[in-house]
Design a protein around this motif. Structure first.
Motif, short mmCIF file in Angstrom:
data_model
loop_
_atom_site.label_atom_id
_atom_site.label_comp_id
_atom_site.label_asym_id
_atom_site.label_seq_id
_atom_site.Cartn_x
_atom_site.Cartn_y
_atom_site.Cartn_z
N ASN A 258 60.06 -65.92 -13.84
CA ASN A 258 59.07 -64.85 -13.89
C ASN A 258 58.03 -65.09 -12.81
OD1 ASN A 258 59.89 -63.43 -16.52
ND2 ASN A 258 59.69 -65.55 -17.20
N ASP A 261 53.95 -61.17 -14.40
CA ASP A 261 54.25 -60.52 -15.68
C ASP A 261 55.17 -59.32 -15.49
OD1 ASP A 261 52.67 -62.34 -17.00
OD2 ASP A 261 50.88 -61.05 -17.02
N ASN A 262 55.25 -58.79 -14.27
CA ASN A 262 56.04 -57.60 -14.00
C ASN A 262 57.35 -57.86 -13.27
OD1 ASN A 262 53.98 -56.07 -15.16
ND2 ASN A 262 52.95 -55.77 -13.20
N LEU A 263 57.43 -58.98 -12.54
CA LEU A 263 58.60 -59.24 -11.69
C LEU A 263 59.38 -60.43 -12.22
CD1 LEU A 263 60.08 -58.45 -9.09
CD2 LEU A 263 58.62 -60.09 -7.86
N ARG A 264 60.68 -60.21 -12.47
CA ARG A 264 61.53 -61.24 -13.07
C ARG A 264 62.89 -61.27 -12.38
NH1 ARG A 264 62.37 -63.87 -18.11
NH2 ARG A 264 64.55 -63.99 -18.78
N SER A 295 70.13 -60.37 -11.21
CA SER A 295 69.34 -59.15 -11.30
C SER A 295 67.88 -59.44 -11.00
CB SER A 295 69.45 -58.54 -12.70
OG SER A 295 68.91 -59.39 -13.68
N THR A 297 64.20 -57.59 -11.73
CA THR A 297 63.60 -56.53 -12.54
C THR A 297 62.10 -56.45 -12.28
OG1 THR A 297 65.23 -56.98 -14.27
CG2 THR A 297 63.31 -55.66 -14.88
N TYR A 298 61.66 -55.23 -12.10
CA TYR A 298 60.21 -54.99 -11.92
C TYR A 298 59.76 -53.95 -12.94
CZ TYR A 298 55.69 -53.78 -9.95
OH TYR A 298 54.35 -53.56 -9.78
N LYS A 299 58.75 -54.28 -13.71
CA LYS A 299 58.18 -53.37 -14.69
C LYS A 299 56.85 -52.82 -14.18
CE LYS A 299 60.14 -55.78 -18.70
NZ LYS A 299 59.81 -56.45 -20.00
N TYR A 300 56.69 -51.52 -14.34
CA TYR A 300 55.44 -50.91 -13.87
C TYR A 300 54.96 -49.88 -14.86
CZ TYR A 300 58.73 -47.35 -12.30
OH TYR A 300 59.74 -46.39 -12.23
#
Length: 300
Positions: A258, A261-264, A295, A297-300
């Motif tokens: 991680n 908090d948004n990019l994994r 993979s 993953t980016y959360k926004y």
């Protein structure tokens, strides 16, 4: 072209009798419409030189009930009963009628206990499932194009699960299933009655572990490992004595990081030893080979 349309009404009520007892009652009514059109001008499949049509509309009620007893905050006992249905879409019977859906009847008893300040839990469940209206190929139609809906499958067993945070940042899960699934009724092929179902091992074990670094230079890193084992499978139905498939085994591993908090980022590997893991549904199939997937993953 096959189509199944269900118009359904569903209701349930969860009732707290007191702080220790809770009951669930409910049910679902399905008005199931099925329609299928087959166009076979040469008659190669259906044995008929023109298009054929099967259709039907029928209602089914599926009740559901359960009860939960909690003598304290860490302990639960439960029992449940329920019925469900699965449309036999794509199943053709020579009468021209729409085939009845598969209907499952399930009973379950269970126990759950939490310990180590509720960080760990132990669960055990007993189950019994009967599936009616199982479609099988029509023995009077060698093409396999038509089916008959007459069979019943029955399975019962026990499931055990132990999981939680056994040490700070280390989570584990260990599960075992002991199952006996067989053909309990077959009016068309009596020799299948009593045979173990294909793809239904008697014993299955799963283990996984995951460790998360939450401090220091490795903060944000997660490491995981998993192991899967299934006992020998029957290769034919009816079962043939001495003709079984080898146990299935798969070893897996995972790595994740991680960045924020948004990019994994995740890297997952399955069947690291590239075990063959053959399965059968009447024909033999090679299992999934070694697989590695990444993979971001980016959360926004």
């Amino acid at each position: 072209v096959a189509r199944a349309i269900s118009r359904s009404v569903y209701g349930q009520d969860l009732i707290d009798l007191n702080e220790n007892w809770r009951i669930l009652i409910g049910g679902r009514y399905d008005l199931l419409a099925q329609r299928e059109r087959v166009f076979d001008p040469l008659g190669a499949l259906a044995g008929e030189p023109t298009s054929s049509l099967s259709k039907g509309i029928k209602g089914y009620f599926s009740p559901r009930a359960g009860i939960l007893y909690r003598p304290d905050e860490e302990t639960q006992f439960f029992a449940a009963y329920g019925k469900s249905l699965i449309p036999n879409t794509g199943v053709r019977i020579q009468s021209g009628e729409a085939p009845p859906p598969q209907q499952d009847t399930q009973y379950e008893l269970g126990f759950r206990r939490e310990f180590m300040n509720r960080k760990m839990s132990f669960e055990v469940g007993l189950f019994d499932i009967a599936r009616d209206n199982v479609a099988i190929p029509n023995p009077a139609n060698p093409s396999g194009f038509y089916s008959v809906v007459t069979g019943q499958q029955h399975s019962h067993g026990i499931e055990v699960n132990l999981g939680g945070e056994i040490l700070p940042n280390l989570k584990i899960n260990a599960a075992a299933t002991f199952l006996h699934a067989l053909v309990s009724k077959d009016d068309n092929i009596p020799s299948q009655q009593g045979s173990d179902l294909l793809g239904a091992p008697r014993r299955v074990y799963n283990f996984s572990a995951n460790y998360t670094f939450d401090t220091g230079d490795l903060k944000g890193l997660e490491l995981g490992a998993s192991y899967y084992y299934a006992s020998r499978l029957e290769a034919t139905l009816p079962n043939t004595y001495g003709f079984t498939l080898a146990p299935q085994q798969m070893l897996g591993a995972s790595l994740a990081y991680n960045f924020t908090d948004n990019l994994r980022f995740e890297l997952n590997a399955a069947n690291l030893t590239n075990q063959s893991n053959w399965t059968s549904n009447g024909a033999l199939y090679h299992g999934e080979p070694r697989t590695i997937a990444a993979s971001l993953t980016y959360k926004y």
